[in-house]
Enzyme design. Structure first.
Site, PDB file in Angstrom:
ATOM      1  N   PHE A  91     -10.630  -6.079 150.439  1.00  0.00           N
ATOM      2  CA  PHE A  91      -9.821  -5.033 149.802  1.00  0.00           C
ATOM      3  C   PHE A  91     -10.499  -4.499 148.539  1.00  0.00           C
ATOM      4  O   PHE A  91     -10.437  -3.312 148.242  1.00  0.00           O
ATOM      5  CB  PHE A  91      -8.432  -5.573 149.458  1.00  0.00           C
ATOM      6  CG  PHE A  91      -7.808  -6.373 150.575  1.00  0.00           C
ATOM      7  CD1 PHE A  91      -7.816  -5.885 151.878  1.00  0.00           C
ATOM      8  CD2 PHE A  91      -7.245  -7.615 150.345  1.00  0.00           C
ATOM      9  CE1 PHE A  91      -7.253  -6.622 152.907  1.00  0.00           C
ATOM     10  CE2 PHE A  91      -6.686  -8.358 151.370  1.00  0.00           C
ATOM     11  CZ  PHE A  91      -6.690  -7.873 152.660  1.00  0.00           C
TER      12      PHE A  91
ATOM     13  N   ARG B 163     -13.691 -18.534 148.932  1.00  0.00           N
ATOM     14  CA  ARG B 163     -12.364 -19.130 149.049  1.00  0.00           C
ATOM     15  C   ARG B 163     -12.466 -20.656 149.059  1.00  0.00           C
ATOM     16  O   ARG B 163     -11.686 -21.348 148.421  1.00  0.00           O
ATOM     17  CB  ARG B 163     -11.681 -18.670 150.343  1.00  0.00           C
ATOM     18  CG  ARG B 163     -10.234 -19.139 150.445  1.00  0.00           C
ATOM     19  CD  ARG B 163      -9.677 -18.985 151.846  1.00  0.00           C
ATOM     20  NE  ARG B 163     -10.222 -19.971 152.781  1.00  0.00           N
ATOM     21  CZ  ARG B 163      -9.775 -20.158 154.019  1.00  0.00           C
ATOM     22  NH1 ARG B 163      -8.791 -19.411 154.494  1.00  0.00           N
ATOM     23  NH2 ARG B 163     -10.320 -21.065 154.800  1.00  0.00           N
TER      24      ARG B 163
ATOM     25  N   ARG C  86     -13.995 -19.346 143.389  1.00  0.00           N
ATOM     26  CA  ARG C  86     -12.792 -18.669 142.880  1.00  0.00           C
ATOM     27  C   ARG C  86     -12.125 -19.507 141.791  1.00  0.00           C
ATOM     28  O   ARG C  86     -11.482 -18.967 140.893  1.00  0.00           O
ATOM     29  CB  ARG C  86     -11.808 -18.352 144.010  1.00  0.00           C
ATOM     30  CG  ARG C  86     -11.218 -19.558 144.711  1.00  0.00           C
ATOM     31  CD  ARG C  86     -10.128 -19.142 145.707  1.00  0.00           C
ATOM     32  NE  ARG C  86      -9.773 -20.236 146.602  1.00  0.00           N
ATOM     33  CZ  ARG C  86      -8.710 -20.224 147.397  1.00  0.00           C
ATOM     34  NH1 ARG C  86      -7.902 -19.195 147.411  1.00  0.00           N
ATOM     35  NH2 ARG C  86      -8.456 -21.235 148.189  1.00  0.00           N
TER      36      ARG C  86
ATOM     37  N   GLU D 128      -3.885  -1.806 145.945  1.00  0.00           N
ATOM     38  CA  GLU D 128      -5.228  -1.990 145.382  1.00  0.00           C
ATOM     39  C   GLU D 128      -5.812  -0.705 144.800  1.00  0.00           C
ATOM     40  O   GLU D 128      -6.522  -0.737 143.791  1.00  0.00           O
ATOM     41  CB  GLU D 128      -6.176  -2.541 146.454  1.00  0.00           C
ATOM     42  CG  GLU D 128      -5.866  -3.964 146.889  1.00  0.00           C
ATOM     43  CD  GLU D 128      -4.728  -4.052 147.905  1.00  0.00           C
ATOM     44  OE1 GLU D 128      -4.254  -3.005 148.384  1.00  0.00           O
ATOM     45  OE2 GLU D 128      -4.309  -5.181 148.217  1.00  0.00           O
TER      46      GLU D 128
ATOM     47  N   ASP E   5      -8.911 -17.333 158.419  1.00  0.00           N
ATOM     48  CA  ASP E   5      -8.119 -16.106 158.273  1.00  0.00           C
ATOM     49  C   ASP E   5      -8.525 -15.052 159.302  1.00  0.00           C
ATOM     50  O   ASP E   5      -7.780 -14.105 159.565  1.00  0.00           O
ATOM     51  CB  ASP E   5      -8.301 -15.515 156.873  1.00  0.00           C
ATOM     52  CG  ASP E   5      -7.515 -16.282 155.815  1.00  0.00           C
ATOM     53  OD1 ASP E   5      -6.475 -16.866 156.167  1.00  0.00           O
ATOM     54  OD2 ASP E   5      -7.949 -16.296 154.651  1.00  0.00           O
TER      55      ASP E   5
END
Lengths: 278, 312
Positions: free
Chosen positions: B79, B163, B6, B54, B113
């Site tokens: 998403f 991530r 990222r 989104e 997460d």
């Protein structure tokens, strides 16, 4: 042209628009007449007067854009494009046929004059916001006109798009809400009441106007009113309309959302439409 | 040395945006996590933030694309592939508009997460939509190059990033082409076809297999659509024994794509290593992969099983 001459001219064009839309739906024996007829007058005013477009150069970079967010009523858009000669008029007889540029829902890849492919409800307005934002960023003065259904406004994405339009002060965006209070299964009041749409758009921060969506005088006047207003607010015109308007047996009848008229019904419909709106 | 892909995205998109004013970023309130803040700060006129919306982000991007912009809709894999899936299908893929979907938090990389943020189905979902290109780079440098390649390509592209930091695989000057696998090792006993964050495991497994005397062909299949059919076909024809490795559900990702080729050829043995069609949980990244057999040991064992068995 004086205002009265313009109104008279557009009323005549609206008759041609209705006849063309009904003809293509009848020929295809498939399509959505009810909503095509309720949006007919506003779309007529856009394509025969208000929008700055060049049918001979449909991708002209500075053109006004048109987004039919309620894409299923494309027969009325195709009628405008055919009558404005974006493609040969006889193309209308190919609606929904294999290989036709007139797909069951608008396809920008094959149909000249279609600025974005639509058909999945709730999505068109977001694309219109993107177009209007591009105009602002590029310091161009074209406008974007978007037709949204009242039933369609049950989609949450509509309100996401409105928030974005307000945030980015898209006063170059004009949303016409085709407020006919009918949807696929029943009336909006029964399926999912949409309530005070004008009030809702106003609460989101739009400049709102309410008109009779079939009175050409009111359509012309509201378009005059909003044309040059650069106040940072998206413009919303909530047009009170009647689904199937102009054909007595279709008016306010849920069934005519997505059914094609048979031969006799078609003959009656054309005869009624030729007399203009009463 | 390691770095999250990222970060590569954030750096590459800023460089692209500075060079081309038509490059846009459409954020949905996770720009900080997706590393687009420098883009927003330095190129505000090319940036849009639609908030936590989104579906709208996808549509706004499509509208921008019709006006000549090259928007990168930025989100998390979950998403970006599911919340906005139909919008991307209808408004980007169907009209083949120049919209990119750039997503961090691919696979199990957002480990702590939990399952809600672990995108394990995303590449498979986008692989089934016509006109879509689906890419997951294996490290920082390849991510930077593939972001640039996506910007140069006209049409919808899904890019998946990590991530968390992952080891470097490539040098800064390595070159990448969309749809063309990179041969990291040449060999003829077993082919390991992998992509994304688990590439370092595939490399370690290949080295272990080589130490055991096996000749390993290791392919980085960064693009699973369009798949490098020539590379897969050659591996099936020349080697026949294949192990696929991915940080994605074994359904409909890289492994499935390779199996489709093998099945149609009526040749080859393929063992898929990946997420075993089950959700993750809040847990260490290594532990999540281990629970699904995405380990060096299992890649080695699977490779040996495929090489020695008639069927696996």
């Amino acid at each position: 042209m004086t205002r009265d001459e313009k109104v008279a001219y557009l009323k005549e064009k609206a008759i041609e628009m209705r006849k063309t839309a009904l003809t293509m739906i009848h020929t295809a024996q498939s399509g959505h007449p009810g909503g095509s007829l309720s949006a007919a007058d506003f779309v007529t005013a856009l394509y025969f007067d208000e929008m700055n477009v060049k049918p001979e150069d449909p991708k002209w970079a500075d053109r006004d854009r048109f987004v039919l967010s309620k894409g299923h009523v494309c027969p009325i858009l195709y009628s405008a494009l055919a009558l404005r000669e974006y493609f040969p008029f006889d193309t209308i007889y190919t609606l929904r046929k294999e290989g036709s540029i007139l797909q069951g829902h608008p396809d920008m890849k094959v149909c000249p004059g279609v600025d974005i492919s639509t058909g999945s409800l709730g999505q068109g307005l977001s694309t219109a916001v993107g177009m209007a934002l591009a105009a602002k960023r590029d310091k161009k003065d074209y406008r974007v006109f978007c037709v949204v259904g009242d039933g369609e406004s049950q989609e949450g994405q509509i309100w996401e798009a409105v928030m974005t339009a307000v945030k980015y002060q898209l006063d170059n965006l004009v949303i016409f809400v085709d407020n006919n209070n009918l949807q696929n299964d029943n009336t909006c009041d029964v399926v999912m009441p949409t309530g005070d749409l004008k009030g809702k758009f106003a609460a989101f921060g739009c400049e709102t106007h309410g008109i009779d969506g079939h009175k050409m005088e009111e359509i012309v006047d509201v378009l005059d009113t909003i044309r040059d207003v650069k106040n940072g607010m998206p413009k919303v015109v909530v047009g009170k309309t009647v689904k199937g308007r102009g054909v007595s047996f279709m008016e306010n009848v849920v069934m005519w959302h997505g059914v094609a008229p048979d031969k006799e019904q078609f003959a009656q419909a054309i005869a009624e439409v030729e007399g203009g709106l009463k | 040395m390691s770095k999250a892909t990222r970060d590569a995205y954030g750096e590459a998109i800023l460089e692209l945006g500075k060079a081309n004013p038509d490059i846009y970023v459409v954020d949905a309130d996770i720009g900080k996590s997706c590393k687009t803040v420098p883009f927003f700060e330095q190129l505000p006129d090319q940036h849009v933030n639609v908030g936590i919306a989104e579906q709208n982000a996808a549509g706004v991007a499509a509208g921008l694309a019709t006006c000549g912009k090259i928007p990168f809709v930025t989100s998390y894999a979950v998403f970006g592939s599911m919340r906005m899936c139909e919008q991307i299908r209808q408004e980007a893929c169907y009209p083949k508009l120049n919209v990119k979907v750039a997503c961090s938090h691919g696979g199990f990389t957002p480990a702590n997460d939990g399952a809600s943020h672990q995108g394990i189905e995303d590449m498979g979902i986008y692989r089934t939509i016509p006109n879509m290109t689906v890419i997951m780079p294996a490290d920082y440098y390849s991510a930077k190059k593939l972001v640039k390649a996506a910007a140069e390509y006209y049409g919808p592209v899904y890019l998946r990033f990590t991530r968390d930091p992952i080891p470097f695989i490539y040098d800064e000057d390595a070159e990448f082409e969309i749809g063309k696998a990179v041969t990291l090792k040449e060999g003829n006993d077993i082919a390991i076809i992998a992509n994304g964050d688990i590439m370092s495991r595939a490399v370690a497994a290949a080295e272990e297999l080589e130490a055991k005397g096996h000749s390993v062909r290791l392919l980085d299949m960064h693009t699973i659509k369009p798949l490098d059919v020539d590379a897969v076909t050659a591996a099936i024809e020349e080697i026949g024994s294949i192990v696929t490795v991915e940080d994605h559900n074994i359904l409909n990702g890289l492994g499935s794509a390779v199996c489709e080729i093998a099945a149609e050829m009526g040749k080859g043995k393929v063992k898929r290593i990946g997420i075993q069609d089950q959700f993750g949980e809040s847990a260490p990244y290594d532990r999540l992969l281990e629970k699904n057999g995405v380990t060096v040991e299992n890649i080695v064992a699977s490779a040996e099983a495929v090489m020695t068995s008639k069927c696996c």
